[in-house]
Design an enzyme around this catalytic site. Structure first.
Site, PDB file in Angstrom:
ATOM      1  N   GLU B  49      20.259  -8.397  10.268  1.00 19.87           N
ATOM      2  CA  GLU B  49      21.098  -8.244   9.257  1.00 19.87           C
ATOM      3  C   GLU B  49      21.329  -6.912   8.918  1.00 19.87           C
ATOM      4  OE1 GLU B  49      18.930 -10.763   6.230  1.00 19.87           O
ATOM      5  OE2 GLU B  49      20.164  -9.626   4.668  1.00 19.87           O
ATOM      6  N   ASP B  60      19.575  -5.707  -5.682  1.00 23.68           N
ATOM      7  CA  ASP B  60      18.627  -4.965  -4.773  1.00 23.68           C
ATOM      8  C   ASP B  60      17.320  -4.128  -5.609  1.00 23.68           C
ATOM      9  OD1 ASP B  60      19.103  -5.454  -2.149  1.00 23.68           O
ATOM     10  OD2 ASP B  60      20.832  -4.433  -2.432  1.00 23.68           O
TER      11      ASP B  60
END
Lengths: 287, 264
Positions: B49, B60
């Site tokens: 990924e 995040d």
């Protein structure tokens, strides 16, 4: 409060929508449902109206700036949103959203703030309703606006100085989103701009639209007619949409928004997103 | 081009879960990233990924923020991400790119899909694009034979899980904690429940992101999911290292540990 057109205002042409993680969708649905119900609930409207009058100090004055008018050669009336409690128009939207927070049974609010006015308004409303409050502010802004930081802390809010990215408003908003996605079950995010994922843009506009509703009636009282033009500064848009909305159906009233030019549009270092920006997705919506 | 479903099919044939490893492109440098991806593949990752660094990474945590900020400061652009993706795809495992939606819109959805397919990538993971807003992408990804990996969350209603998995192609990403990315100590009963709810709606494999950082956690998640997704712990190896070679070595060692973990 001016309740406005349409039932479902998630999109404005190609703009708006919900560009957020799936984890937030349930909370946005709950907010939209609560807001939709509140819009037509006389009890909510009465309570909101009472707070605006008895707490925020509305209606705000429409002031005839005679000497300024002479100097510029046009009759200028100032809608004195600065005379509201906490010193800005921000309190209108914040009181509306805090009432919704109470209806959703959430004990905590968070907010982002740039200069600190939206943070101060949110901290104030949180103190009024006994809610826990965290305000995210870019580190650069906490230094520039230390007085507002002190004021928020005095009101019992936690102020977090955001050190990521450019350490200003956009990064504070990113950090507030991170908090929200983590604590969404207990927390409402009081967005201060006519941005963010649906239903925020329409909801913030509606809560702020008391400004224009009053100004329009005050003009008719004072002048016996509508003004030729309405001018507003545009940052996140709550001030501008707050005063413009009531005049949009009139058609003949010119609506002028003024954006911050910074070092000049041509330098790229400006805050004129409508004049110099391009469409994109930021903070949960397409704009 | 490989489908990312291949990685899950291969793991299933070996009666185990797949190990999905995340690293952001351009971090710690362009070349350092390629070396780290190589170490990940050598360590036994089944699916890469590759993160596209973005200035406003709202879901995040601090680890990935720090890494992507560094990548951006060093001038990483979408063209570099495509180049890194192509290099990774040549390493023998399928590659998906993980990206916020704004960079794709700015680049042009059709152009992005064309370049992604040309780079040999399997598709996209889109953490801030829900199927409700993905009209363009649903159509364009189909035209380029690309996988669409949308996220489901513990707060998703059954109806939303059903509509989201129906829009996915390749596999489904179960973001199993409410919050931002980052390594976590605690295990969760929420994740197995979420996987069960997803499986009630689809035959697609389900990958779980839960802040896994070690072998034991990987084994535990592998016991109920089709894929174990690890990001922040791998990034942390590179952030904490004194230099790039030792960071790359640490990535390889952790990858081997996690690959063993998904094998029970």
């Amino acid at each position: 409060m001016a309740t406005t057109v349409g039932q479902d205002e998630d999109r404005f042409g190609p703009y708006g929508g919900r560009y957020v993680p799936e984890a937030l969708i349930a909370a946005l649905d709950e907010l939209a449902t609560t807001y939709r119900a509140a819009r037509t609930d006389p009890e909510f409207q009465t309570e909101f109206g009472r707070l605006l009058r008895d707490y925020a100090g509305r209606p705000s004055l429409l002031y005839d700036a005679t000497r300024f008018s002479e100097a510029v050669g046009a009759r200028v009336l100032l809608k004195r949103e600065d005379l509201n409690h906490t010193g800005a128009h921000k309190i209108n939207n914040v009181l509306g959203q805090t009432l919704l927070t109470q209806r959703m049974g959430k004990p905590r609010v968070i907010a982002e703030t740039g200069a600190g006015q939206h943070g101060v308004a949110t901290a104030t409303a949180a103190a009024l309703f006994g809610l826990e409050c965290t305000v995210y502010m870019g580190e650069v802004d906490t230094e520039r606006q230390a007085l507002n930081v002190a004021r928020m802390r005095l009101l019992g809010a936690e102020v977090v100085a955001v050190k990521s990215g450019s350490r200003t408003l956009k990064d504070a908003m990113n950090e507030a989103f991170r908090d929200w996605v983590t604590n969404v079950e207990t927390t409402h995010y009081v967005i201060g701009s006519v941005g963010g994922p649906a239903p925020f843009p329409a909801m913030v506009r509606d809560f702020a639209s008391i400004i224009g509703t009053e100004a329009r009636a005050q003009c008719q009282d004072r002048l016996g007619r509508l003004p030729d033009a309405v001018l507003a500064c545009v940052g996140g848009g709550s001030n501008a949409m707050g005063i413009f909305t009531a005049f949009i159906p009139d058609g003949q009233v010119g609506l002028y928004g003024f954006e911050a030019g910074g070092e000049g549009i041509e330098t790229g270092k400006h805050a004129a997103t409508l004049t110099g920006g391009s469409p994109g997705v930021l903070h949960g919506s397409r704009s | 081009m490989r489908s990312s479903g291949e990685a899950f099919a291969k793991a299933r044939a070996e009666k185990r879960a797949a190990f999905v490893g995340y690293l952001p492109a351009g971090f710690p440098s362009y070349d350092g990233c390629i070396e780290a991806l190589r170490a990940l593949v050598d360590g036994g990752v089944d699916l890469i990924e590759l993160g596209l660094p973005y200035s406003d990474p709202v879901i995040d945590g601090v680890t990935i923020q720090a890494a992507t900020e560094q990548a951006l400061r060093q001038g990483t652009r979408i063209a570099d991400v495509m180049r890194a993706a192509e290099a990774a795809a040549a390493m023998g495992v399928p590659v998906v790119v993980m990206t916020y939606w704004n960079p794709v819109l700015a680049y042009g959805v059709e152009r992005f899909a064309t370049d992604l397919a040309a780079a040999g990538c399997s598709g996209l993971i889109t953490p801030d694009l829900i199927p409700d807003e993905a009209g363009d992408w649903l159509e364009i990804s189909a035209g380029h034979d690309l996988d669409r990996v949308f996220l489901v969350a513990p707060s998703s209603t059954p109806a939303r899980i059903a509509s989201t998995t129906a829009a996915c192609r390749g596999w489904v990403y179960a973001a199993s904690t409410m919050g931002v990315t980052g390594a976590r100590e605690a295990t969760s009963s929420v994740a197995p429940d979420l996987v069960k709810r997803v499986r009630e709606t689809t035959q697609l494999p389900v990958g779980v992101g839960l802040g896994v950082s070690n072998r034991a956690q990987a084994t535990e998640v592998a016991s109920y999911a089709d894929g174990v997704i690890v990001g922040s712990a791998l990034v942390r190896c590179l952030l904490d290292a004194a230099d790039v070679p030792s960071g790359v070595k640490a990535v390889g060692a952790l990858a081997a540990e996690l690959a063993a973990g998904v094998r029970g």
